[in-house]
Design a protein around this motif. Structure first.
Motif, short mmCIF file in Angstrom:
data_model
loop_
_atom_site.label_atom_id
_atom_site.label_comp_id
_atom_site.label_asym_id
_atom_site.label_seq_id
_atom_site.Cartn_x
_atom_site.Cartn_y
_atom_site.Cartn_z
N LEU A 264 3.03 1.45 -3.48
CA LEU A 264 2.27 1.62 -4.72
C LEU A 264 1.75 3.04 -4.87
O LEU A 264 1.58 3.53 -5.99
CB LEU A 264 1.12 0.62 -4.78
CG LEU A 264 1.52 -0.80 -5.16
CD1 LEU A 264 0.32 -1.72 -5.15
CD2 LEU A 264 2.18 -0.85 -6.52
N GLU A 265 1.49 3.71 -3.77
CA GLU A 265 1.09 5.11 -3.85
C GLU A 265 2.20 5.95 -4.49
O GLU A 265 1.95 6.82 -5.32
CB GLU A 265 0.75 5.64 -2.46
CG GLU A 265 0.17 7.04 -2.48
CD GLU A 265 -0.29 7.51 -1.11
OE1 GLU A 265 -0.54 8.71 -0.97
OE2 GLU A 265 -0.39 6.67 -0.20
N ASP B 267 0.83 -1.21 0.00
CA ASP B 267 0.00 0.00 0.00
C ASP B 267 0.86 1.26 0.00
O ASP B 267 0.62 2.21 -0.75
CB ASP B 267 -0.92 0.01 1.22
CG ASP B 267 -2.01 -1.04 1.15
OD1 ASP B 267 -2.27 -1.54 0.04
OD2 ASP B 267 -2.58 -1.36 2.21
N LEU C 86 -4.21 -6.07 -4.79
CA LEU C 86 -3.59 -5.10 -5.70
C LEU C 86 -4.33 -4.95 -7.02
O LEU C 86 -3.86 -4.20 -7.90
CB LEU C 86 -2.13 -5.53 -5.97
CG LEU C 86 -1.22 -5.61 -4.75
CD1 LEU C 86 0.21 -5.95 -5.18
CD2 LEU C 86 -1.23 -4.30 -3.97
N THR D 67 -5.61 -6.09 -13.41
CA THR D 67 -4.31 -6.58 -12.97
C THR D 67 -4.10 -8.02 -13.45
O THR D 67 -4.93 -8.89 -13.16
CB THR D 67 -4.19 -6.53 -11.43
OG1 THR D 67 -4.17 -5.17 -11.02
CG2 THR D 67 -2.91 -7.21 -10.95
N GLY E 268 2.77 4.77 -8.39
CA GLY E 268 1.79 5.28 -9.34
C GLY E 268 2.12 6.66 -9.86
O GLY E 268 1.65 7.07 -10.93
N ARG F 213 -4.38 -1.74 -9.10
CA ARG F 213 -3.28 -0.84 -8.67
C ARG F 213 -1.94 -1.28 -9.21
O ARG F 213 -1.00 -0.48 -9.25
CB ARG F 213 -3.23 -0.79 -7.13
CG ARG F 213 -4.46 -0.15 -6.52
CD ARG F 213 -4.25 0.13 -5.05
NE ARG F 213 -4.25 -1.08 -4.26
CZ ARG F 213 -3.75 -1.17 -3.03
NH1 ARG F 213 -3.14 -0.13 -2.49
NH2 ARG F 213 -3.83 -2.30 -2.36
#
Length: 264
Positions: A135-136, A132, A164, A190, A139, A167
């Motif tokens: 990945l923020e 989490d 995920l 995904t 991105g 994401r």
């Protein structure tokens, strides 16, 4: 974007298979970026700088690791400086190396993130929370994100795929050395495969010499495992990612045996 991901490369037999097949695979799939799991490449345990160079010279752009990351102590001398190599990002803060990096090749950019599971493996930081957090950030760098989840339990891997979905572009499992048959594109785009498999001897047990493994199971006594020689098999996965959305649009499992030369 076309990405070729090569499963856990085990020892000299696995390196030989990569050397033999990679030119043909590049011709067939024309990948923009090639990633390989290298945590077993040096005698089945860890990797060396020389082996990373060997693979890079063959055209591999990035490398993921796993629970055998630290088995060759010389890795501490170079892992901080080699941005092509990622170790599990959920190792504790202060661990050498990096858990996420951006690979740039052939006009494309791919973020690769390495995570390690906790079920039946040493207890380290939570891979779900780590994913989490990273990945923020990822991105903001690229829409194309590949996650290598190095884990033992299929349930934990499948859970990560769902966690995920939407994401990451592709979540691929490693560690068990057995290619699974559940490649799919999840509802939010995904791509997912529980385990990519391995590259190494098909005549042993997960790449290790089978007599030693059998002795361990039958006696429960300490046994030293060594890499099995003999004919190899090669497991990988090809994924195509939409550049505009970062979603997977195509997945092909690759399974090749030295004595059959059948590509599927």
């Amino acid at each position: 974007m076309k990405v070729l991901f090569i499963g856990d490369i085990v020892g000299n037999t696995g390196r030989k298979a990569v050397k033999t097949l990679l030119p043909e695979l590049k011709s067939k799939y024309n990948p923009h970026i090639i990633i390989a799991n290298a945590e077993n490449a040096a005698g089945g345990r860890g990797v060396t700088a020389a082996i990373i160079k060997e693979f890079a010279d063959l055209g591999v752009h990035g490398f993921t690791m796993g629970n055998h990351t630290w088995d060759n102590r010389d890795i501490f001398e170079w892992i901080d400086d080699d941005k092509r190599v990622v170790r599990p990002a959920n190792f504790p803060p202060g661990t050498p190396g990096r858990g996420m990096t951006t690979i740039k090749a052939n006009g494309k950019e791919l973020v690769i993130l390495n995570l390690q599971g906790r079920t039946f493996l040493p207890a380290i930081d939570c891979p779900f929370r780590t994913a989490d957090e990273l990945l923020e950030r990822a991105g903001k760098q690229s829409k194309a994100i590949l996650v290598d989840f190095h884990a033992e339990a299929t349930s934990e891997k499948i859970a990560m795929g769902w966690h995920l979905d939407g994401r990451a572009s592709f979540v691929v499992g490693t560690h068990t050395h057995v290619q699974t048959n559940d490649d799919t594109i999840l509802p939010n785009g995904t791509g997912y495969l529980t385990d990519c498999g391995m590259v190494g001897s098909k005549e042993g047990v997960l790449g290790m010499e089978r007599d030693a493994v059998l002795r361990k199971f039958k006696t429960q006594l300490p046994v030293r495992f060594t890499v099995c020689e003999g004919k190899w098999h090669f497991h990988a996965v090809f994924v195509e990612i939409d550049d505009s959305t970062g979603k997977a649009v195509r997945i092909n499992k690759i399974r090749i045996r030295e004595d059959e030369w059948i590509m599927s």
